[in-house]
Structures are given as C-alpha cells and as structure tokens.
Design an enzyme around this catalytic site. Structure first.
Site, PDB file in Angstrom:
ATOM      1  N   ASP A 201      40.816  36.812  38.112  1.00 53.43           N
ATOM      2  CA  ASP A 201      42.027  36.047  38.359  1.00 53.43           C
ATOM      3  C   ASP A 201      42.401  35.348  37.047  1.00 53.43           C
ATOM      4  O   ASP A 201      41.589  35.233  36.119  1.00 53.43           O
ATOM      5  CB  ASP A 201      41.840  35.042  39.501  1.00 53.43           C
TER       6      ASP A 201
HETATM    7  C1  BGC Z   1      46.611  33.520  41.297  1.00 51.76           C
HETATM    8  C2  BGC Z   1      46.600  34.980  41.686  1.00 51.76           C
HETATM    9  C3  BGC Z   1      47.702  35.708  40.979  1.00 51.76           C
HETATM   10  C4  BGC Z   1      47.573  35.487  39.483  1.00 51.76           C
HETATM   11  C5  BGC Z   1      48.633  36.197  38.665  1.00 51.76           C
HETATM   12  C6  BGC Z   1      46.671  33.294  39.803  1.00 51.76           C
HETATM   13  O1  BGC Z   1      46.896  31.969  39.470  1.00 51.76           O
HETATM   14  O2  BGC Z   1      45.464  32.905  41.846  1.00 51.76           O
HETATM   15  O3  BGC Z   1      46.722  35.111  43.078  1.00 51.76           O
HETATM   16  O4  BGC Z   1      47.660  37.074  41.320  1.00 51.76           O
HETATM   17  O5  BGC Z   1      47.666  34.097  39.205  1.00 51.76           O
HETATM   18  O6  BGC Z   1      49.862  35.594  38.785  1.00 51.76           O
END
Ligand code: BGC
Length: 728
Positions: free
Chosen positions: A285
């Site tokens: 993530d």
């Molecule tokens: C979130 C994810 C997301 C990623 C990309 C993160 O802050 O937890 O769910 O896919 O950002 O935007």
C-alpha cells in the site's frame, strides 16, 4: 555432389535450431511462462529493480499528497494514472515500448472503488443488495470506462471484514461477514477481469490482511489479531478472491500482532503463495514499506526494503525504497538476485496476462461513447434501488400515498450531490449526480408540490435554518428529511469517535417533528450510524448509503412505491459506539442470561440481515432432509416462505448454522448461505439449500485447517431452528 548438398543442408538446419530464438517474449503465440523466462534472462539488475517500482505523476488522493514525485521513468513497472486521457497514457506507454532497451509496457493503475465515471453505490451498500450478479455487471462497466482512460489495473475490491463503524473504511468493504466479503469480492474480480486472457483489467484484493481490525477504529492503527481470528474472519475472503483468479493483492498498512502486514512472511508467502498457490504479484500500500520504520519494525530504508521484499511484497507503491536501496543490498549480499527475479517474474506474468505486450495502447474514443452511457446509468440506478435498507415504516407510511400532495424536502443532504457520490468516487463528477430533490421532482406524480429548506449544514447550524425548516414542514402534508454524512466523513483517514449524526442534524429532526407532520427520514452515510435519536422521531427511516449518480431516482422510486425495497443489512447497526464490537457471529457469553449492559439494551439497533419490505413474509416449516447424516453425504435444509401481503416483494433468505459443542468454541450462529426469491401476493415458495457437510459444518483452527467434529448442529433461518446430528 547431391550427397554434399544434403550434408550442407543438414548442417544449416542444425546450426539454426541451436541458436536461441530471437525475442521469444515478443512472440504473442509463445506460452506466457516462456515469454516471462525469456524476458527475464535479457534484463539487467537495474531494469529488474525498476520493474518493482510504482510511481505517480499526478495525484488526487488527498491522504497521500506529500509523497509525489514528478519525473517520469519509462522503465518503471507501474504508474498510478490520475488522468482520464488515453492519449497522455499512450504517449507514456510509447516511451516505455520504444525508448527503452527491452520495450516492457507499463501497467497503469488507479483506485476505481465504486465506479470510474458512472459512480454506483459504495461496496458496503452493494453487500446489502445480496445480489453479486449485479456487482459483477457494475464492475464490468467500471472496467470498460477505466480501460478507456488507459488504466489496466484497479486497486479494488477491498474485502476487509470490519465490525467497527468508527473506522471510516468500513464503507469500502462488504460488511462484517467473511463469507459475504468473499462472495462479493469474487463477483467484482470476475466483473473487472473477465474470465480469459487477455484479461480486461486486473483486480487487486486489498488490504491484505486484517486491516479492518484497526484498534479503536483508528486508521493505520495496530491490529491485535490471534491466529484463530485471522483464519476465521480475515483470511477467508482473500482465499475466495485468489480462487476467483485475482491477478494482484495489496499488502496492508496495519501491524498484525507485531509483524506488519507489508513485511509479514507468514501471510504473504506461507499462506498466500505456498498454501493458496497465488501466482500474481503483491503491491505494497502507498508508503507502507517506508512505514515499517514508523511501526518500529525496520531500522532504516534498507532494512525496510529487505524485510518487505523477502516477506513477499513484489512492487513498492510510491516509497521508492526498492529503487534506492536494492542495488546496494544485492552488492552487500543481503538480498539475493533470485528473490528479485521472482518478484519481477510475477509482475511480468500479469502484464502478459493482460495482453500489454501485444496490445500496449488503448483506443482513444470520445467521452460521449465511453462514459455514463444510458445502460450504465440504468445499472447504477437498479443497484441503488437494491441497496437502500428500509429500517422503519411505522403505520406503513411508505410507499407514500397520493394524498400527500404537498411534500417538504428538508435537510442538508437534499441537494448535496457530492454526498451521494460518496467517498472515493473515482472520476465521478458531482454534476452527474441526480440529487434527492431532483430525483423526487423527476419521478413523483404531476400535481405534487415540493417545497425545500436546508435547515442546517451537515455539521453546523445555519442562522434561521431551524425556523425556516419548521415553517416549510408545517405547510406540507409530509416531510422528507434528508440527513447524513458528507462524502469525506467516511473513507480512508476518516475515523470517528462517535457514530451518531452531527448534533445539528439530530436537532433539526426534533424541530421538524414539532410540525406534527409525518416525517420520512433518509440517512446517507458510509458507515452504520447511531440512530437512537433519529428512529423514534421518524415515521419511516431509509438508509440510502452513498448511492452514486442515480441515487435521487432510486430514492424517488422507493418512496413512491414503484420499487419495493429489498435490501437487508450486511453490517450491524450498534445503538451507540459503546456497543462496539457487535456483530451477528458473536460467541455466547459464559452467562447468556447475564452480562447485559445495565444502561442500554444489549441487542444492536438493527442486526445483520435486517431490512423491511412493503410486503410481509412469513417463514415456516424449517426442516432438514434427515435427522442424522454421515460423512460427506449432502443433505437439504428447506424452509417455506410466504408473502402474506398484497404487494409483490423480493426476500433474501439467510441460512445460519450453529455447532453446539466443538473443541474450539463456535459462534452462536454462523452465516453459511443465502437465496433471493421473488414472491407475488399470497404466494409461497419452498427454499431449499443443498448442504455439503464440509465446508458448511466445518470450522477453522488456528493453522487454517478445516476441522469436522461429530455432534449436534442447528440450522437457523429467521427465528426458526432445526437440529441435525453429524457422524464421521
Ligand atoms: C490506500 C489504498 C489505495 C492507495 C492508492 C492508499 O492510501 O490505503 O487503498 O489503493 O492509497 O491510492
């Protein structure tokens, strides 16, 4: 002479067949594994490391603003693509294909959570429809819109079981039950990807794993998860998603009992790959590799890289730590190139499966033929209608009768398009949304007179707002009160310590109810909200969630009776935050007759499975096909359901099971299956479930094995229960 020619010919053939075939990886007819191996054999270390990197060049995720970098590197494995322009994407792809040594295509990713431009209800709402086929259709629409912008990969579905409505991200998942998350997660994987190579776009199961268990509902927080809870509650949807063929998985932010999810070898390698055979790749993530330092698990950038990669994180989202430290780690002998090779292989495999090498560019088509097509809007409306849960309907005030000619529409959500679009709404535009006021005006019969007062803002009082609302209410025959959360009050980084609606909205209802007019309250929200003050003052109460672009029409169709509400809660509504956690599959207390809260009822406000209809359904004759079953002989559980009303309705029959005594104590009731039926007035149907003892009557131990033990079981539907014995 002839003999000599023959020998020369033979030698020539032998010479050519000994030479390595040129560019097998570019040959579309070669098997994928051969193409992967061939390409890998041609890559140098730098090229390999860059494949493990994901970057972004524009960013509309407000939680991740500070970590943006702007330089474009065409050898990166992936780019998060925030534009809707296929042209710009094709240009970037062209650089990767034509200006790099090997011409490896980039995989472009983006968060398409509940629609790209045609925004449909949030996942939590979708689960309340109990209609996975619709979710599959919606995800196929999202895939088509998404691909038209040049995006090959969505960071969705989120299948994090969550039982804490304080956690803002409860909106992004399919509720509190592992099986339900698995069913809807698999449906979205199928919808996004399709079922054959080249897949449409890649799905991503996230956030692996147990992120929904965040302490106190605080985002990015520690999670204290026993192995038993991990296997019982949090891993099952991921196993189902892997079986459905998801091409990628995202490792989560949370620390799982001391080993953060993005450095957890047990979950990422031993379970995901070794036990379940996952062949795709894992992306971290956003910043979750670097966060290993904040979590006290890695000393520095190199340590974080080493731990994440060795645990099984193949692609580094936005940290640039793999890029900056891996080369040195290899030179120091801390990371073996074979570990890097494995990660590169997994990423390349997915790129081949998506057909990116053979078809790297996307067609550039005008917006009018790619976004918000009438059939897309139609699906979004049908979904919204299926997801709104009727919580109260006193004196059958709904559907609204024709006698209510003067309708007051009051409240901060009535004309708030963004609130209906909801959290994380892709490329949704507020102006695409049919708001509640507009939806009612479009659909209610001619001759209905609407009046409007905002009453208050979502979180603040408005000068004179209450007086105006009361005046408008008094002059009307009925009030439709539109309350709820703003789009940003749920979602990532949007935890709340209280789940009730902001105080001005509760006060607005009190004021409006002084008009003595019937009040139909709509609640738009991304979480189960506390309704103890709202329900008693409302004649009808409809949870409309964050319903997307067609929300207003869906509300109007339900209130007018053109659609009979059929949604049932996939998540429990607590009375107050003090009840959290409260969910349907709790285990019994040691003293079932004692231990209740002394100040409030111990039962939740609205339980899992709850939801009213304009029809009434009576359940009877629950039975099993045999009082005792042996081995794996399938048997049936049947129940009769009758529509005892004069209105056609759709009912979802939920089947639960209880294992009365087991070597690991079991939930008082465990949800195991469901069926949806439509019943005409006074019609009855027998609903029959075919049960395979394993897995239906098995339980999971803390190593993830399914265990079956002889003994007594109950099957339950509504308040009916029937016993059965199982023997080996
Ligand atoms: C979130 C994810 C997301 C990623 C990309 C993160 O802050 O937890 O769910 O896919 O950002 O935007």
């Amino acid at each position: 002479m002839a003999k000599l020619c023959f020998i020369v010919a033979l030698l020539t053939v032998a010479l050519f067949s000994c030479q390595p075939k040129e560019n097998v990886y570019k040959d579309a007819s070669a098997p994928i594994e051969k193409r992967v191996a061939d390409l890998l054999s041609r890559m140098n270390l730098e090229e390999k490391i860059l494949q493990l990197n994901q970057s972004a060049y524009m960013n509309d995720n407000p939680n991740n603003q500070e970590e943006i970098q702007t330089k474009f590197e065409p050898r990166y494995g992936s780019v998060i693509y925030f534009s809707e322009s296929p042209k710009a994407r094709n240009m970037m792809q062209k650089k990767a294909m034509e200006e790099t040594r090997l011409g490896i295509p980039i995989i472009f990713g983006y968060d398409v959570i509940h629609g790209y431009r045609t925004v449909y209800p949030i996942s939590l709402a979708q689960a309340c429809s109990w209609n996975p086929q619709r979710v599959e259709q919606l995800c196929a629409i999202a895939a088509a819109e998404t691909k038209s912008a040049g995006i090959d990969w969505t960071f969705s579905p989120m299948i994090d079981v969550s039982r804490d409505p304080r956690w803002g991200r409860v909106s992004e998942g399919y509720g509190e039950d592992p099986l339900v998350n698995g069913i809807f997660g698999a449906a979205s994987v199928k919808g996004y990807q399709g079922d054959q190579i080249p897949y449409k776009i890649a799905a991503c199961l996230k956030h692996y794993v147990a992120y929904g268990e965040s302490e106190g509902g605080r985002d990015y927080a520690y999670t204290d998860v026993s192995d038993q809870a991990l296997w019982e509650n949090y891993l099952p949807p991921y196993k189902t998603g892997v079986e459905a063929g998801a091409l990628t998985v995202m490792s989560a932010f949370n620390d799982i009992s001391g080993i953060p999810a993005s450095a957890n070898h047990y979950t990422l390698t031993e379970i995901l790959r070794d036990k379940w055979g996952f062949q795709g790749f894992v992306v971290s993530d956003w910043y979750s590799v670097a966060q290993l330092k904040a979590q006290g698990y890695a000393a520095d950038d190199s340590d974080a890289t080493e731990k994440a990669l060795k645990a099984g994180v193949d692609m580094d989202m936005m940290d640039f730590l793999y890029q900056n430290t891996l080369d040195t780690l290899v030179k120091q002998g801390r990371v073996d190139v074979t570990v890097i090779d494995e990660a590169v292989k997994r990423i390349l495999r997915v790129k081949f499966q998506l057909g990116l090498f053979d078809q790297p560019y996307v067609e550039e088509i005008p917006d009018s033929s790619r976004f918000l097509l009438p059939e897309y809007r139609e699906q979004a409306r049908l979904s919204a209608e299926e997801t709104m849960v009727l919580l109260e309907n006193k004196g059958n005030i709904l559907p609204l009768q024709q006698k209510y000619k003067k309708v007051a529409i009051i409240g901060p959500i009535a004309k708030d398009k963004k609130a209906l679009l909801g959290s994380w709404s892709g490329k949704g535009h507020a102006e695409d949304v049919v708001d509640i006021y507009q939806g009612l005006s479009d659909i209610f019969p001619a001759g209905t007179v609407f009046s409007y007062a905002k009453g208050c803002d979502i979180e603040k009082q408005l000068p004179g707002g209450f007086n105006e609302a009361l005046k408008v209410a008094k002059e009307a025959d009925v009030v439709i009160l539109c309350l709820g959360e703003s789009a940003g009050m749920s979602g990532e980084n949007a935890s709340r310590s209280t789940i009730s609606l902001p105080a001005p909205q509760e006060a607005l209802l009190e004021v409006v109810s002084q008009s003595k007019k019937p009040v139909v309250t709509l609640v738009a929200a991304g979480r189960p909200v506390g309704l103890t003050k709202i329900a008693p003052l409302s004649d009808a109460l409809l949870a409309i969630w964050q319903p997307g672009v067609e929300g207003g029409h869906a509300v109007a169709n339900i209130l007018s009776g053109q659609v009979n509400p059929s949604a049932r809660l996939a998540v429990t509504f607590p009375r107050t935050e003090g009840q959290i956690p409260v969910y349907h599959s709790m285990r019994n207390r040691a003293r079932p007759y004692q231990g209740m809260y002394q100040d409030i009822s111990t039962d939740p406000m609205y339980p899992f499975g709850y939801g009213l209809s304009y029809a009434n359904f009576a359940y009877s004759n629950l039975s099993v096909s045999a009082p005792e079953v042996k081995g794996q002989t399938p048997f049936t559980v049947r129940v009769e359901v009758k529509n005892t009303s004069e209105t056609t309705g759709r009912e979802t029959v939920l089947l639960y099971m209880r294992d009365k005594v087991a070597s690991i104590s079991q939930p008082y009731k465990k949800f195991i299956n469901f069926q949806q039926i439509e019943l005409q007035p006074n019609e009855s149907k027998i609903v029959e479930f075919t049960i395979k003892p394993n897995p239906a009557m098995a339980f999971t131990n803390s190593r993830g094995d399914l265990v079956m033990e002889e003994g007594e079981f109950d099957f339950m539907v509504k308040d009916l229960s029937t016993p059965i014995r199982w023997k080996k």
